[in-house]
Each structure stands twice: as C-alpha cells, then as structure tokens.
Design a protein around this motif. Structure first.
Motif, short mmCIF file in Angstrom:
data_model
loop_
_atom_site.label_atom_id
_atom_site.label_comp_id
_atom_site.label_asym_id
_atom_site.label_seq_id
_atom_site.Cartn_x
_atom_site.Cartn_y
_atom_site.Cartn_z
N GLU A 128 0.82 -1.21 0.00
CA GLU A 128 0.00 0.00 0.00
C GLU A 128 0.85 1.25 0.00
O GLU A 128 0.47 2.27 -0.56
CB GLU A 128 -0.94 -0.01 1.20
N MET A 129 2.02 1.17 0.63
CA MET A 129 2.89 2.36 0.68
C MET A 129 3.32 2.76 -0.72
O MET A 129 3.67 3.91 -0.97
CB MET A 129 4.10 2.07 1.56
N GLY A 130 3.29 1.79 -1.64
CA GLY A 130 3.69 2.09 -3.01
C GLY A 130 2.51 2.41 -3.92
O GLY A 130 2.66 2.46 -5.14
N ARG A 131 1.34 2.61 -3.34
CA ARG A 131 0.15 2.89 -4.14
C ARG A 131 0.27 4.23 -4.86
O ARG A 131 0.93 5.16 -4.38
CB ARG A 131 -1.10 2.92 -3.25
N THR A 132 -0.41 4.29 -5.99
CA THR A 132 -0.49 5.55 -6.72
C THR A 132 -1.84 6.20 -6.44
O THR A 132 -2.68 5.65 -5.74
CB THR A 132 -0.34 5.29 -8.23
N ALA A 133 -2.02 7.38 -7.00
CA ALA A 133 -3.29 8.07 -6.84
C ALA A 133 -4.41 7.26 -7.52
O ALA A 133 -4.14 6.42 -8.38
CB ALA A 133 -3.20 9.46 -7.45
N HIS A 134 -5.62 7.53 -7.12
CA HIS A 134 -6.78 6.86 -7.71
C HIS A 134 -7.61 7.89 -8.48
O HIS A 134 -8.07 8.87 -7.90
CB HIS A 134 -7.65 6.21 -6.63
N ILE A 135 -7.79 7.64 -9.78
CA ILE A 135 -8.60 8.53 -10.61
C ILE A 135 -9.59 7.68 -11.38
O ILE A 135 -9.20 6.79 -12.14
CB ILE A 135 -7.72 9.35 -11.59
N GLN A 136 -10.86 7.93 -11.17
CA GLN A 136 -11.93 7.18 -11.83
C GLN A 136 -12.83 8.14 -12.60
O GLN A 136 -13.34 9.11 -12.04
CB GLN A 136 -12.75 6.42 -10.79
N CYS A 137 -13.01 7.85 -13.88
CA CYS A 137 -13.85 8.70 -14.73
C CYS A 137 -15.18 8.03 -15.08
O CYS A 137 -16.16 8.71 -15.36
CB CYS A 137 -13.10 9.06 -16.02
N PHE A 138 -15.20 6.70 -15.10
CA PHE A 138 -16.44 5.98 -15.41
C PHE A 138 -17.25 5.80 -14.14
O PHE A 138 -16.75 5.29 -13.13
CB PHE A 138 -16.13 4.63 -16.05
N GLY A 139 -18.52 6.19 -14.20
CA GLY A 139 -19.33 6.23 -12.98
C GLY A 139 -19.08 7.57 -12.32
O GLY A 139 -18.93 8.60 -12.98
N ASP A 140 -19.04 7.60 -11.00
CA ASP A 140 -18.74 8.86 -10.31
C ASP A 140 -17.31 9.30 -10.63
O ASP A 140 -16.41 8.47 -10.72
CB ASP A 140 -18.90 8.68 -8.80
N PHE A 141 -17.11 10.60 -10.78
CA PHE A 141 -15.78 11.16 -11.03
C PHE A 141 -15.06 11.23 -9.68
O PHE A 141 -15.43 12.01 -8.81
CB PHE A 141 -15.91 12.54 -11.66
N GLU A 142 -14.05 10.38 -9.51
CA GLU A 142 -13.34 10.31 -8.23
C GLU A 142 -11.85 10.59 -8.45
O GLU A 142 -11.23 10.00 -9.33
CB GLU A 142 -13.48 8.91 -7.61
N VAL A 143 -11.31 11.46 -7.63
CA VAL A 143 -9.87 11.75 -7.66
C VAL A 143 -9.37 11.75 -6.22
O VAL A 143 -9.79 12.57 -5.41
CB VAL A 143 -9.57 13.11 -8.32
N ARG A 144 -8.47 10.79 -5.92
CA ARG A 144 -7.90 10.70 -4.58
C ARG A 144 -6.38 10.58 -4.68
O ARG A 144 -5.85 9.98 -5.61
CB ARG A 144 -8.46 9.49 -3.83
N SER A 145 -5.71 11.11 -3.70
CA SER A 145 -4.25 11.03 -3.65
C SER A 145 -3.83 9.60 -3.31
O SER A 145 -4.66 8.75 -2.96
CB SER A 145 -3.71 11.99 -2.60
N ALA A 146 -2.52 9.34 -3.37
CA ALA A 146 -2.00 8.02 -3.03
C ALA A 146 -2.29 7.67 -1.58
O ALA A 146 -2.34 6.49 -1.21
CB ALA A 146 -0.50 7.96 -3.30
N ARG A 147 -2.50 8.67 -0.74
CA ARG A 147 -2.84 8.44 0.67
C ARG A 147 -4.34 8.20 0.87
O ARG A 147 -4.81 8.02 1.99
CB ARG A 147 -2.40 9.64 1.52
N GLY A 148 -5.09 8.24 -0.22
CA GLY A 148 -6.52 7.99 -0.14
C GLY A 148 -7.34 9.23 0.16
O GLY A 148 -8.56 9.14 0.37
N GLU A 149 -6.73 10.41 0.15
CA GLU A 149 -7.43 11.65 0.45
C GLU A 149 -8.15 12.18 -0.79
O GLU A 149 -7.58 12.24 -1.88
CB GLU A 149 -6.44 12.71 0.95
N TRP A 150 -9.40 12.56 -0.61
CA TRP A 150 -10.17 13.13 -1.72
C TRP A 150 -9.60 14.50 -2.10
O TRP A 150 -9.27 15.30 -1.23
CB TRP A 150 -11.64 13.29 -1.33
N VAL A 151 -9.53 14.75 -3.38
CA VAL A 151 -9.09 16.07 -3.86
C VAL A 151 -10.25 17.05 -3.72
O VAL A 151 -11.36 16.78 -4.17
CB VAL A 151 -8.63 15.99 -5.33
N ARG A 152 -9.97 18.17 -3.10
CA ARG A 152 -10.97 19.24 -2.96
C ARG A 152 -10.67 20.28 -4.04
O ARG A 152 -9.63 20.95 -3.97
CB ARG A 152 -10.92 19.86 -1.57
#
Length: 373
Positions: A128-152
C-alpha cells in the motif's frame, strides 16, 4: 485500502459480492468462504480489516460467527448481509459497522466504505505504501491522492478542465478551444484570463496531491501527461477496439470491462461529454458481447451471469442484456431465477418507461418463462 474476507454460503451470492467488491478501490479481497466453520478457523490467521458475513447460514449463523471472531480479533470490523430487515437490530447488538440488504449493490458497498473510512484506519502494508493516486472517470468522477485523500477542487471549472484533459490525455489542446469550452458566453480576453488562473490552480492540485501527472505548456495550448498514472478512460482510449477476433486477449478484455463502472463522469453536467459518453458506452457493450460470446462457447454460465449483472446494475432496462441473462438462466437450468428476472424487468418497463417489454421478448417469455407453446 481495507483487507476484506467474505463469508457467504450461497455461491451465486458470493460470486456477485466478489465481483462488486473487487470493483471498488477501497477494498482488497483476502479470502472467501462458503462454510462458516471453516471461516471461524481461518479468518483469525488472515487478520482482515473487515469481514462481510451472511446472516442466514447453516450450522453457524452470521451473528454467532461474528461473536466468536470478535473474541479473537477485537479490532475486526463486521458488516452483515441479509435478505431480511428484521436482522438489523441483531446486527448492531454485535457492534456491526453496517448491514446490507440483498441483493448487494455497488452503492451499498461504497456506503460501507465511507463509513469504514470515518471510524477506522486500515493497516498499512508495504504494497500500500507504493500505491499511486486513484482517478476514476467511469461512474462517479473520483480523484484521490496516493494516501486515499479526496481532492478538494478550488473551483468547478478546475475540476472540469481536469476532466476534459483526461479525455484528451497526451494531446495538445488549444488554449482558445479550452477557453471557449469552459466560458462560451464570455469575451475572449476575460475567458483567456480565467483559463490562465484555472490552469495555475490545476497545476497546483496535481503537484500538492502527487497525482502522477503533469500539465505542460505547448505552443498555443496545453498537454496533460498521464503516462505514469493508470486512468480508466485513458486505458479505453489506448485499446484498439478494431482488432480482429483472432488477436483478442480475453484477459485484457476482462480488465477493460471491470474498469467501466458507469457513464462517463456520472452525473456531471459537462455538455462536451455527451458524445464521448456514447462512444464509451458502445465500447463497453462491445466488450460484454465479446466476452459473453466466448463464455457461451465454454458454457461458463456463472461468469456470464456475473458480467450481465454488473451491466444491468448500470443499465437496468437494457433490452439486449436482459434478454441475454434470461437465456443464461434457461441454459443453466435456473428456471426460478429466469421467472423472477423477467417479472422484475416487466415491472420495471411499465413503471419507468410506461410500456411493456418488446414483443419479441414477450413472445420468448411465453414459451420459456410461462411454458406456453
């Protein structure tokens, strides 16, 4: 990310849960059990963050299993799945995080994830320490940092600019086109000034959240370099949907299919996304058709059923895929599910669309569902 174990004695329900949970980026499935006695023996060794327990199981029901597991794992988070609302109070007596009414849906699994995030910090592993950011465009638009924090997002236009550039990643986009796209009713000078400020904000967001992307200035425009980040919509863009059948990689198609979780950017009202949304929806349908055709050759009815369930969670009244799942039930000898599904589809058509199912499906149902000849 939460490490998860699923305990469900009915195999179709277990397979559906696995499919839905695996598509949610908050979870990592560590194990699965259909036998609660075996689960009681093995789950303490796995030490998951969360366990999903079916309430109604023979020999040892979910409530009793939860009691026993919590004696061994006092920080275990318990989520019950049940077909009956009456079990809800019992579930909370064992300090369950939540309970989910069957059939399980992506929305209910996401609801649980959000509740877990509020009151529990999952174990951090080397992976998990090596995880990258999470960006999802299909369905809800979700952008989170590698630490799992939602982008404001500082402004809605900053978010929309990022969404548009994701759909055209690696391409140079004219600053005039971007200004006109985001501020169509504004004069050129003001629109250009707004674009400059929005680009600045977006660059700051990309850097502060370490999203693995860079917004580059190119001549009279900008290019989003996303090569170091895996994004669902970019993966779709890079795949060659014109490949002949003998060159198709089935495993790759399965991965693409799993990426599609709904229409592009969900309920975001971006006018420019409409035509793109239609393209990606057609590509998703093509993937499902191809994979179903391959599974049909192998009589892999269970896998077809899972895939069709996932499609119908997104497009519940799609005629083609509802017909397909009825035929899967027929070929696998599951007449009860076939009858139940057709009845639900018929009611859905009448309630949501004000019409009956198409004539061809009604004729098919007369023979195969109702047994008329």
């Amino acid at each position: 990310m939460f490490n998860v174990v699923i305990v469900e004695d009915e195999v179709p329900a277990l397979e559906l849960m696995k499919y839905i949970i695996s598509r949610n980026s908050h979870y990592n499935i560590q194990g699965e059990f259909t036998n609660p006695i075996e689960a009681l023996r093995e789950v303490p060794n796995l030490r998951p963050d969360v366990v999903f327990l079916d309430v109604e199981m023979p020999n040892l029901n979910g409530l009793e299993l939860a009691h026993r597991l919590l004696l061994k794992l006092d920080d275990l988070q318990v989520v019950f799945t049940t077909a009956y609302k009456t079990y809800a109070l019992d579930a909370f007596e064992v300090n369950a995080v939540d309970y989910i009414l069957k059939p399980v849906t992506p929305a209910s699994i996401e609801r649980v994830a959000q509740r877990l995030l509020k009151n529990h910090h999952p174990k951090t592993s080397a992976v998990e320490m090596g995880r990258t950011a999470h960006i999802q465009c299909f369905g809800d638009f979700e952008v989170r940092s590698a630490r799992g924090e939602w982008v404001r997002w500082p402004t809605r236009k900053t978010e929309e600019l990022f969404a548009y550039l994701l759909c055209h990643a690696g391409k140079e986009m004219s600053k005039w086109r971007l200004a006109d796209l985001l501020w169509p009713d504004m004069d050129e000078e003001r629109a250009s000034h707004n674009l400059y400020n929005t680009v600045y904000r977006l660059k700051k967001i990309l850097k502060e959240h370490n999203l693995g992307m860079e917004l580059l200035k190119r001549n009279e425009g900008y290019t989003l370099d996303s090569r170091s980040q895996r994004v669902d919509v970019v993966v779709f863009q890079q795949y060659d949907f014109t490949l002949p059948e003998d060159q198709i990689d089935i495993e790759q198609l399965e991965q693409l299919c799993a990426l599609y979780k709904g229409p592009l950017f969900g309920r975001k009202d971006y006018l420019w996304k409409v035509s793109l949304e239609e393209v990606y929806a057609k590509q998703y349908r093509m993937l499902v058709r191809t994979l179903n055709r391959e599974d049909g050759k192998r009589q892999a009815w269970s896998r077809m059923e899972q895939r069709l369930h996932a499609f119908l969670l997104i497009y519940p009244l799609d005629e083609e895929m509802n017909q397909a799942i009825l035929e899967v039930y027929e070929r696998s000898g599951n007449r009860d599910l076939m009858m139940k599904h057709y009845t639900q589809f018929e009611l859905g058509c009448r309630k949501e669309l004000g019409i009956d199912p198409p004539q061809a499906m009604r004729d098919w149902a007369l023979v195969h569902v109702h047994g008329n000849t």
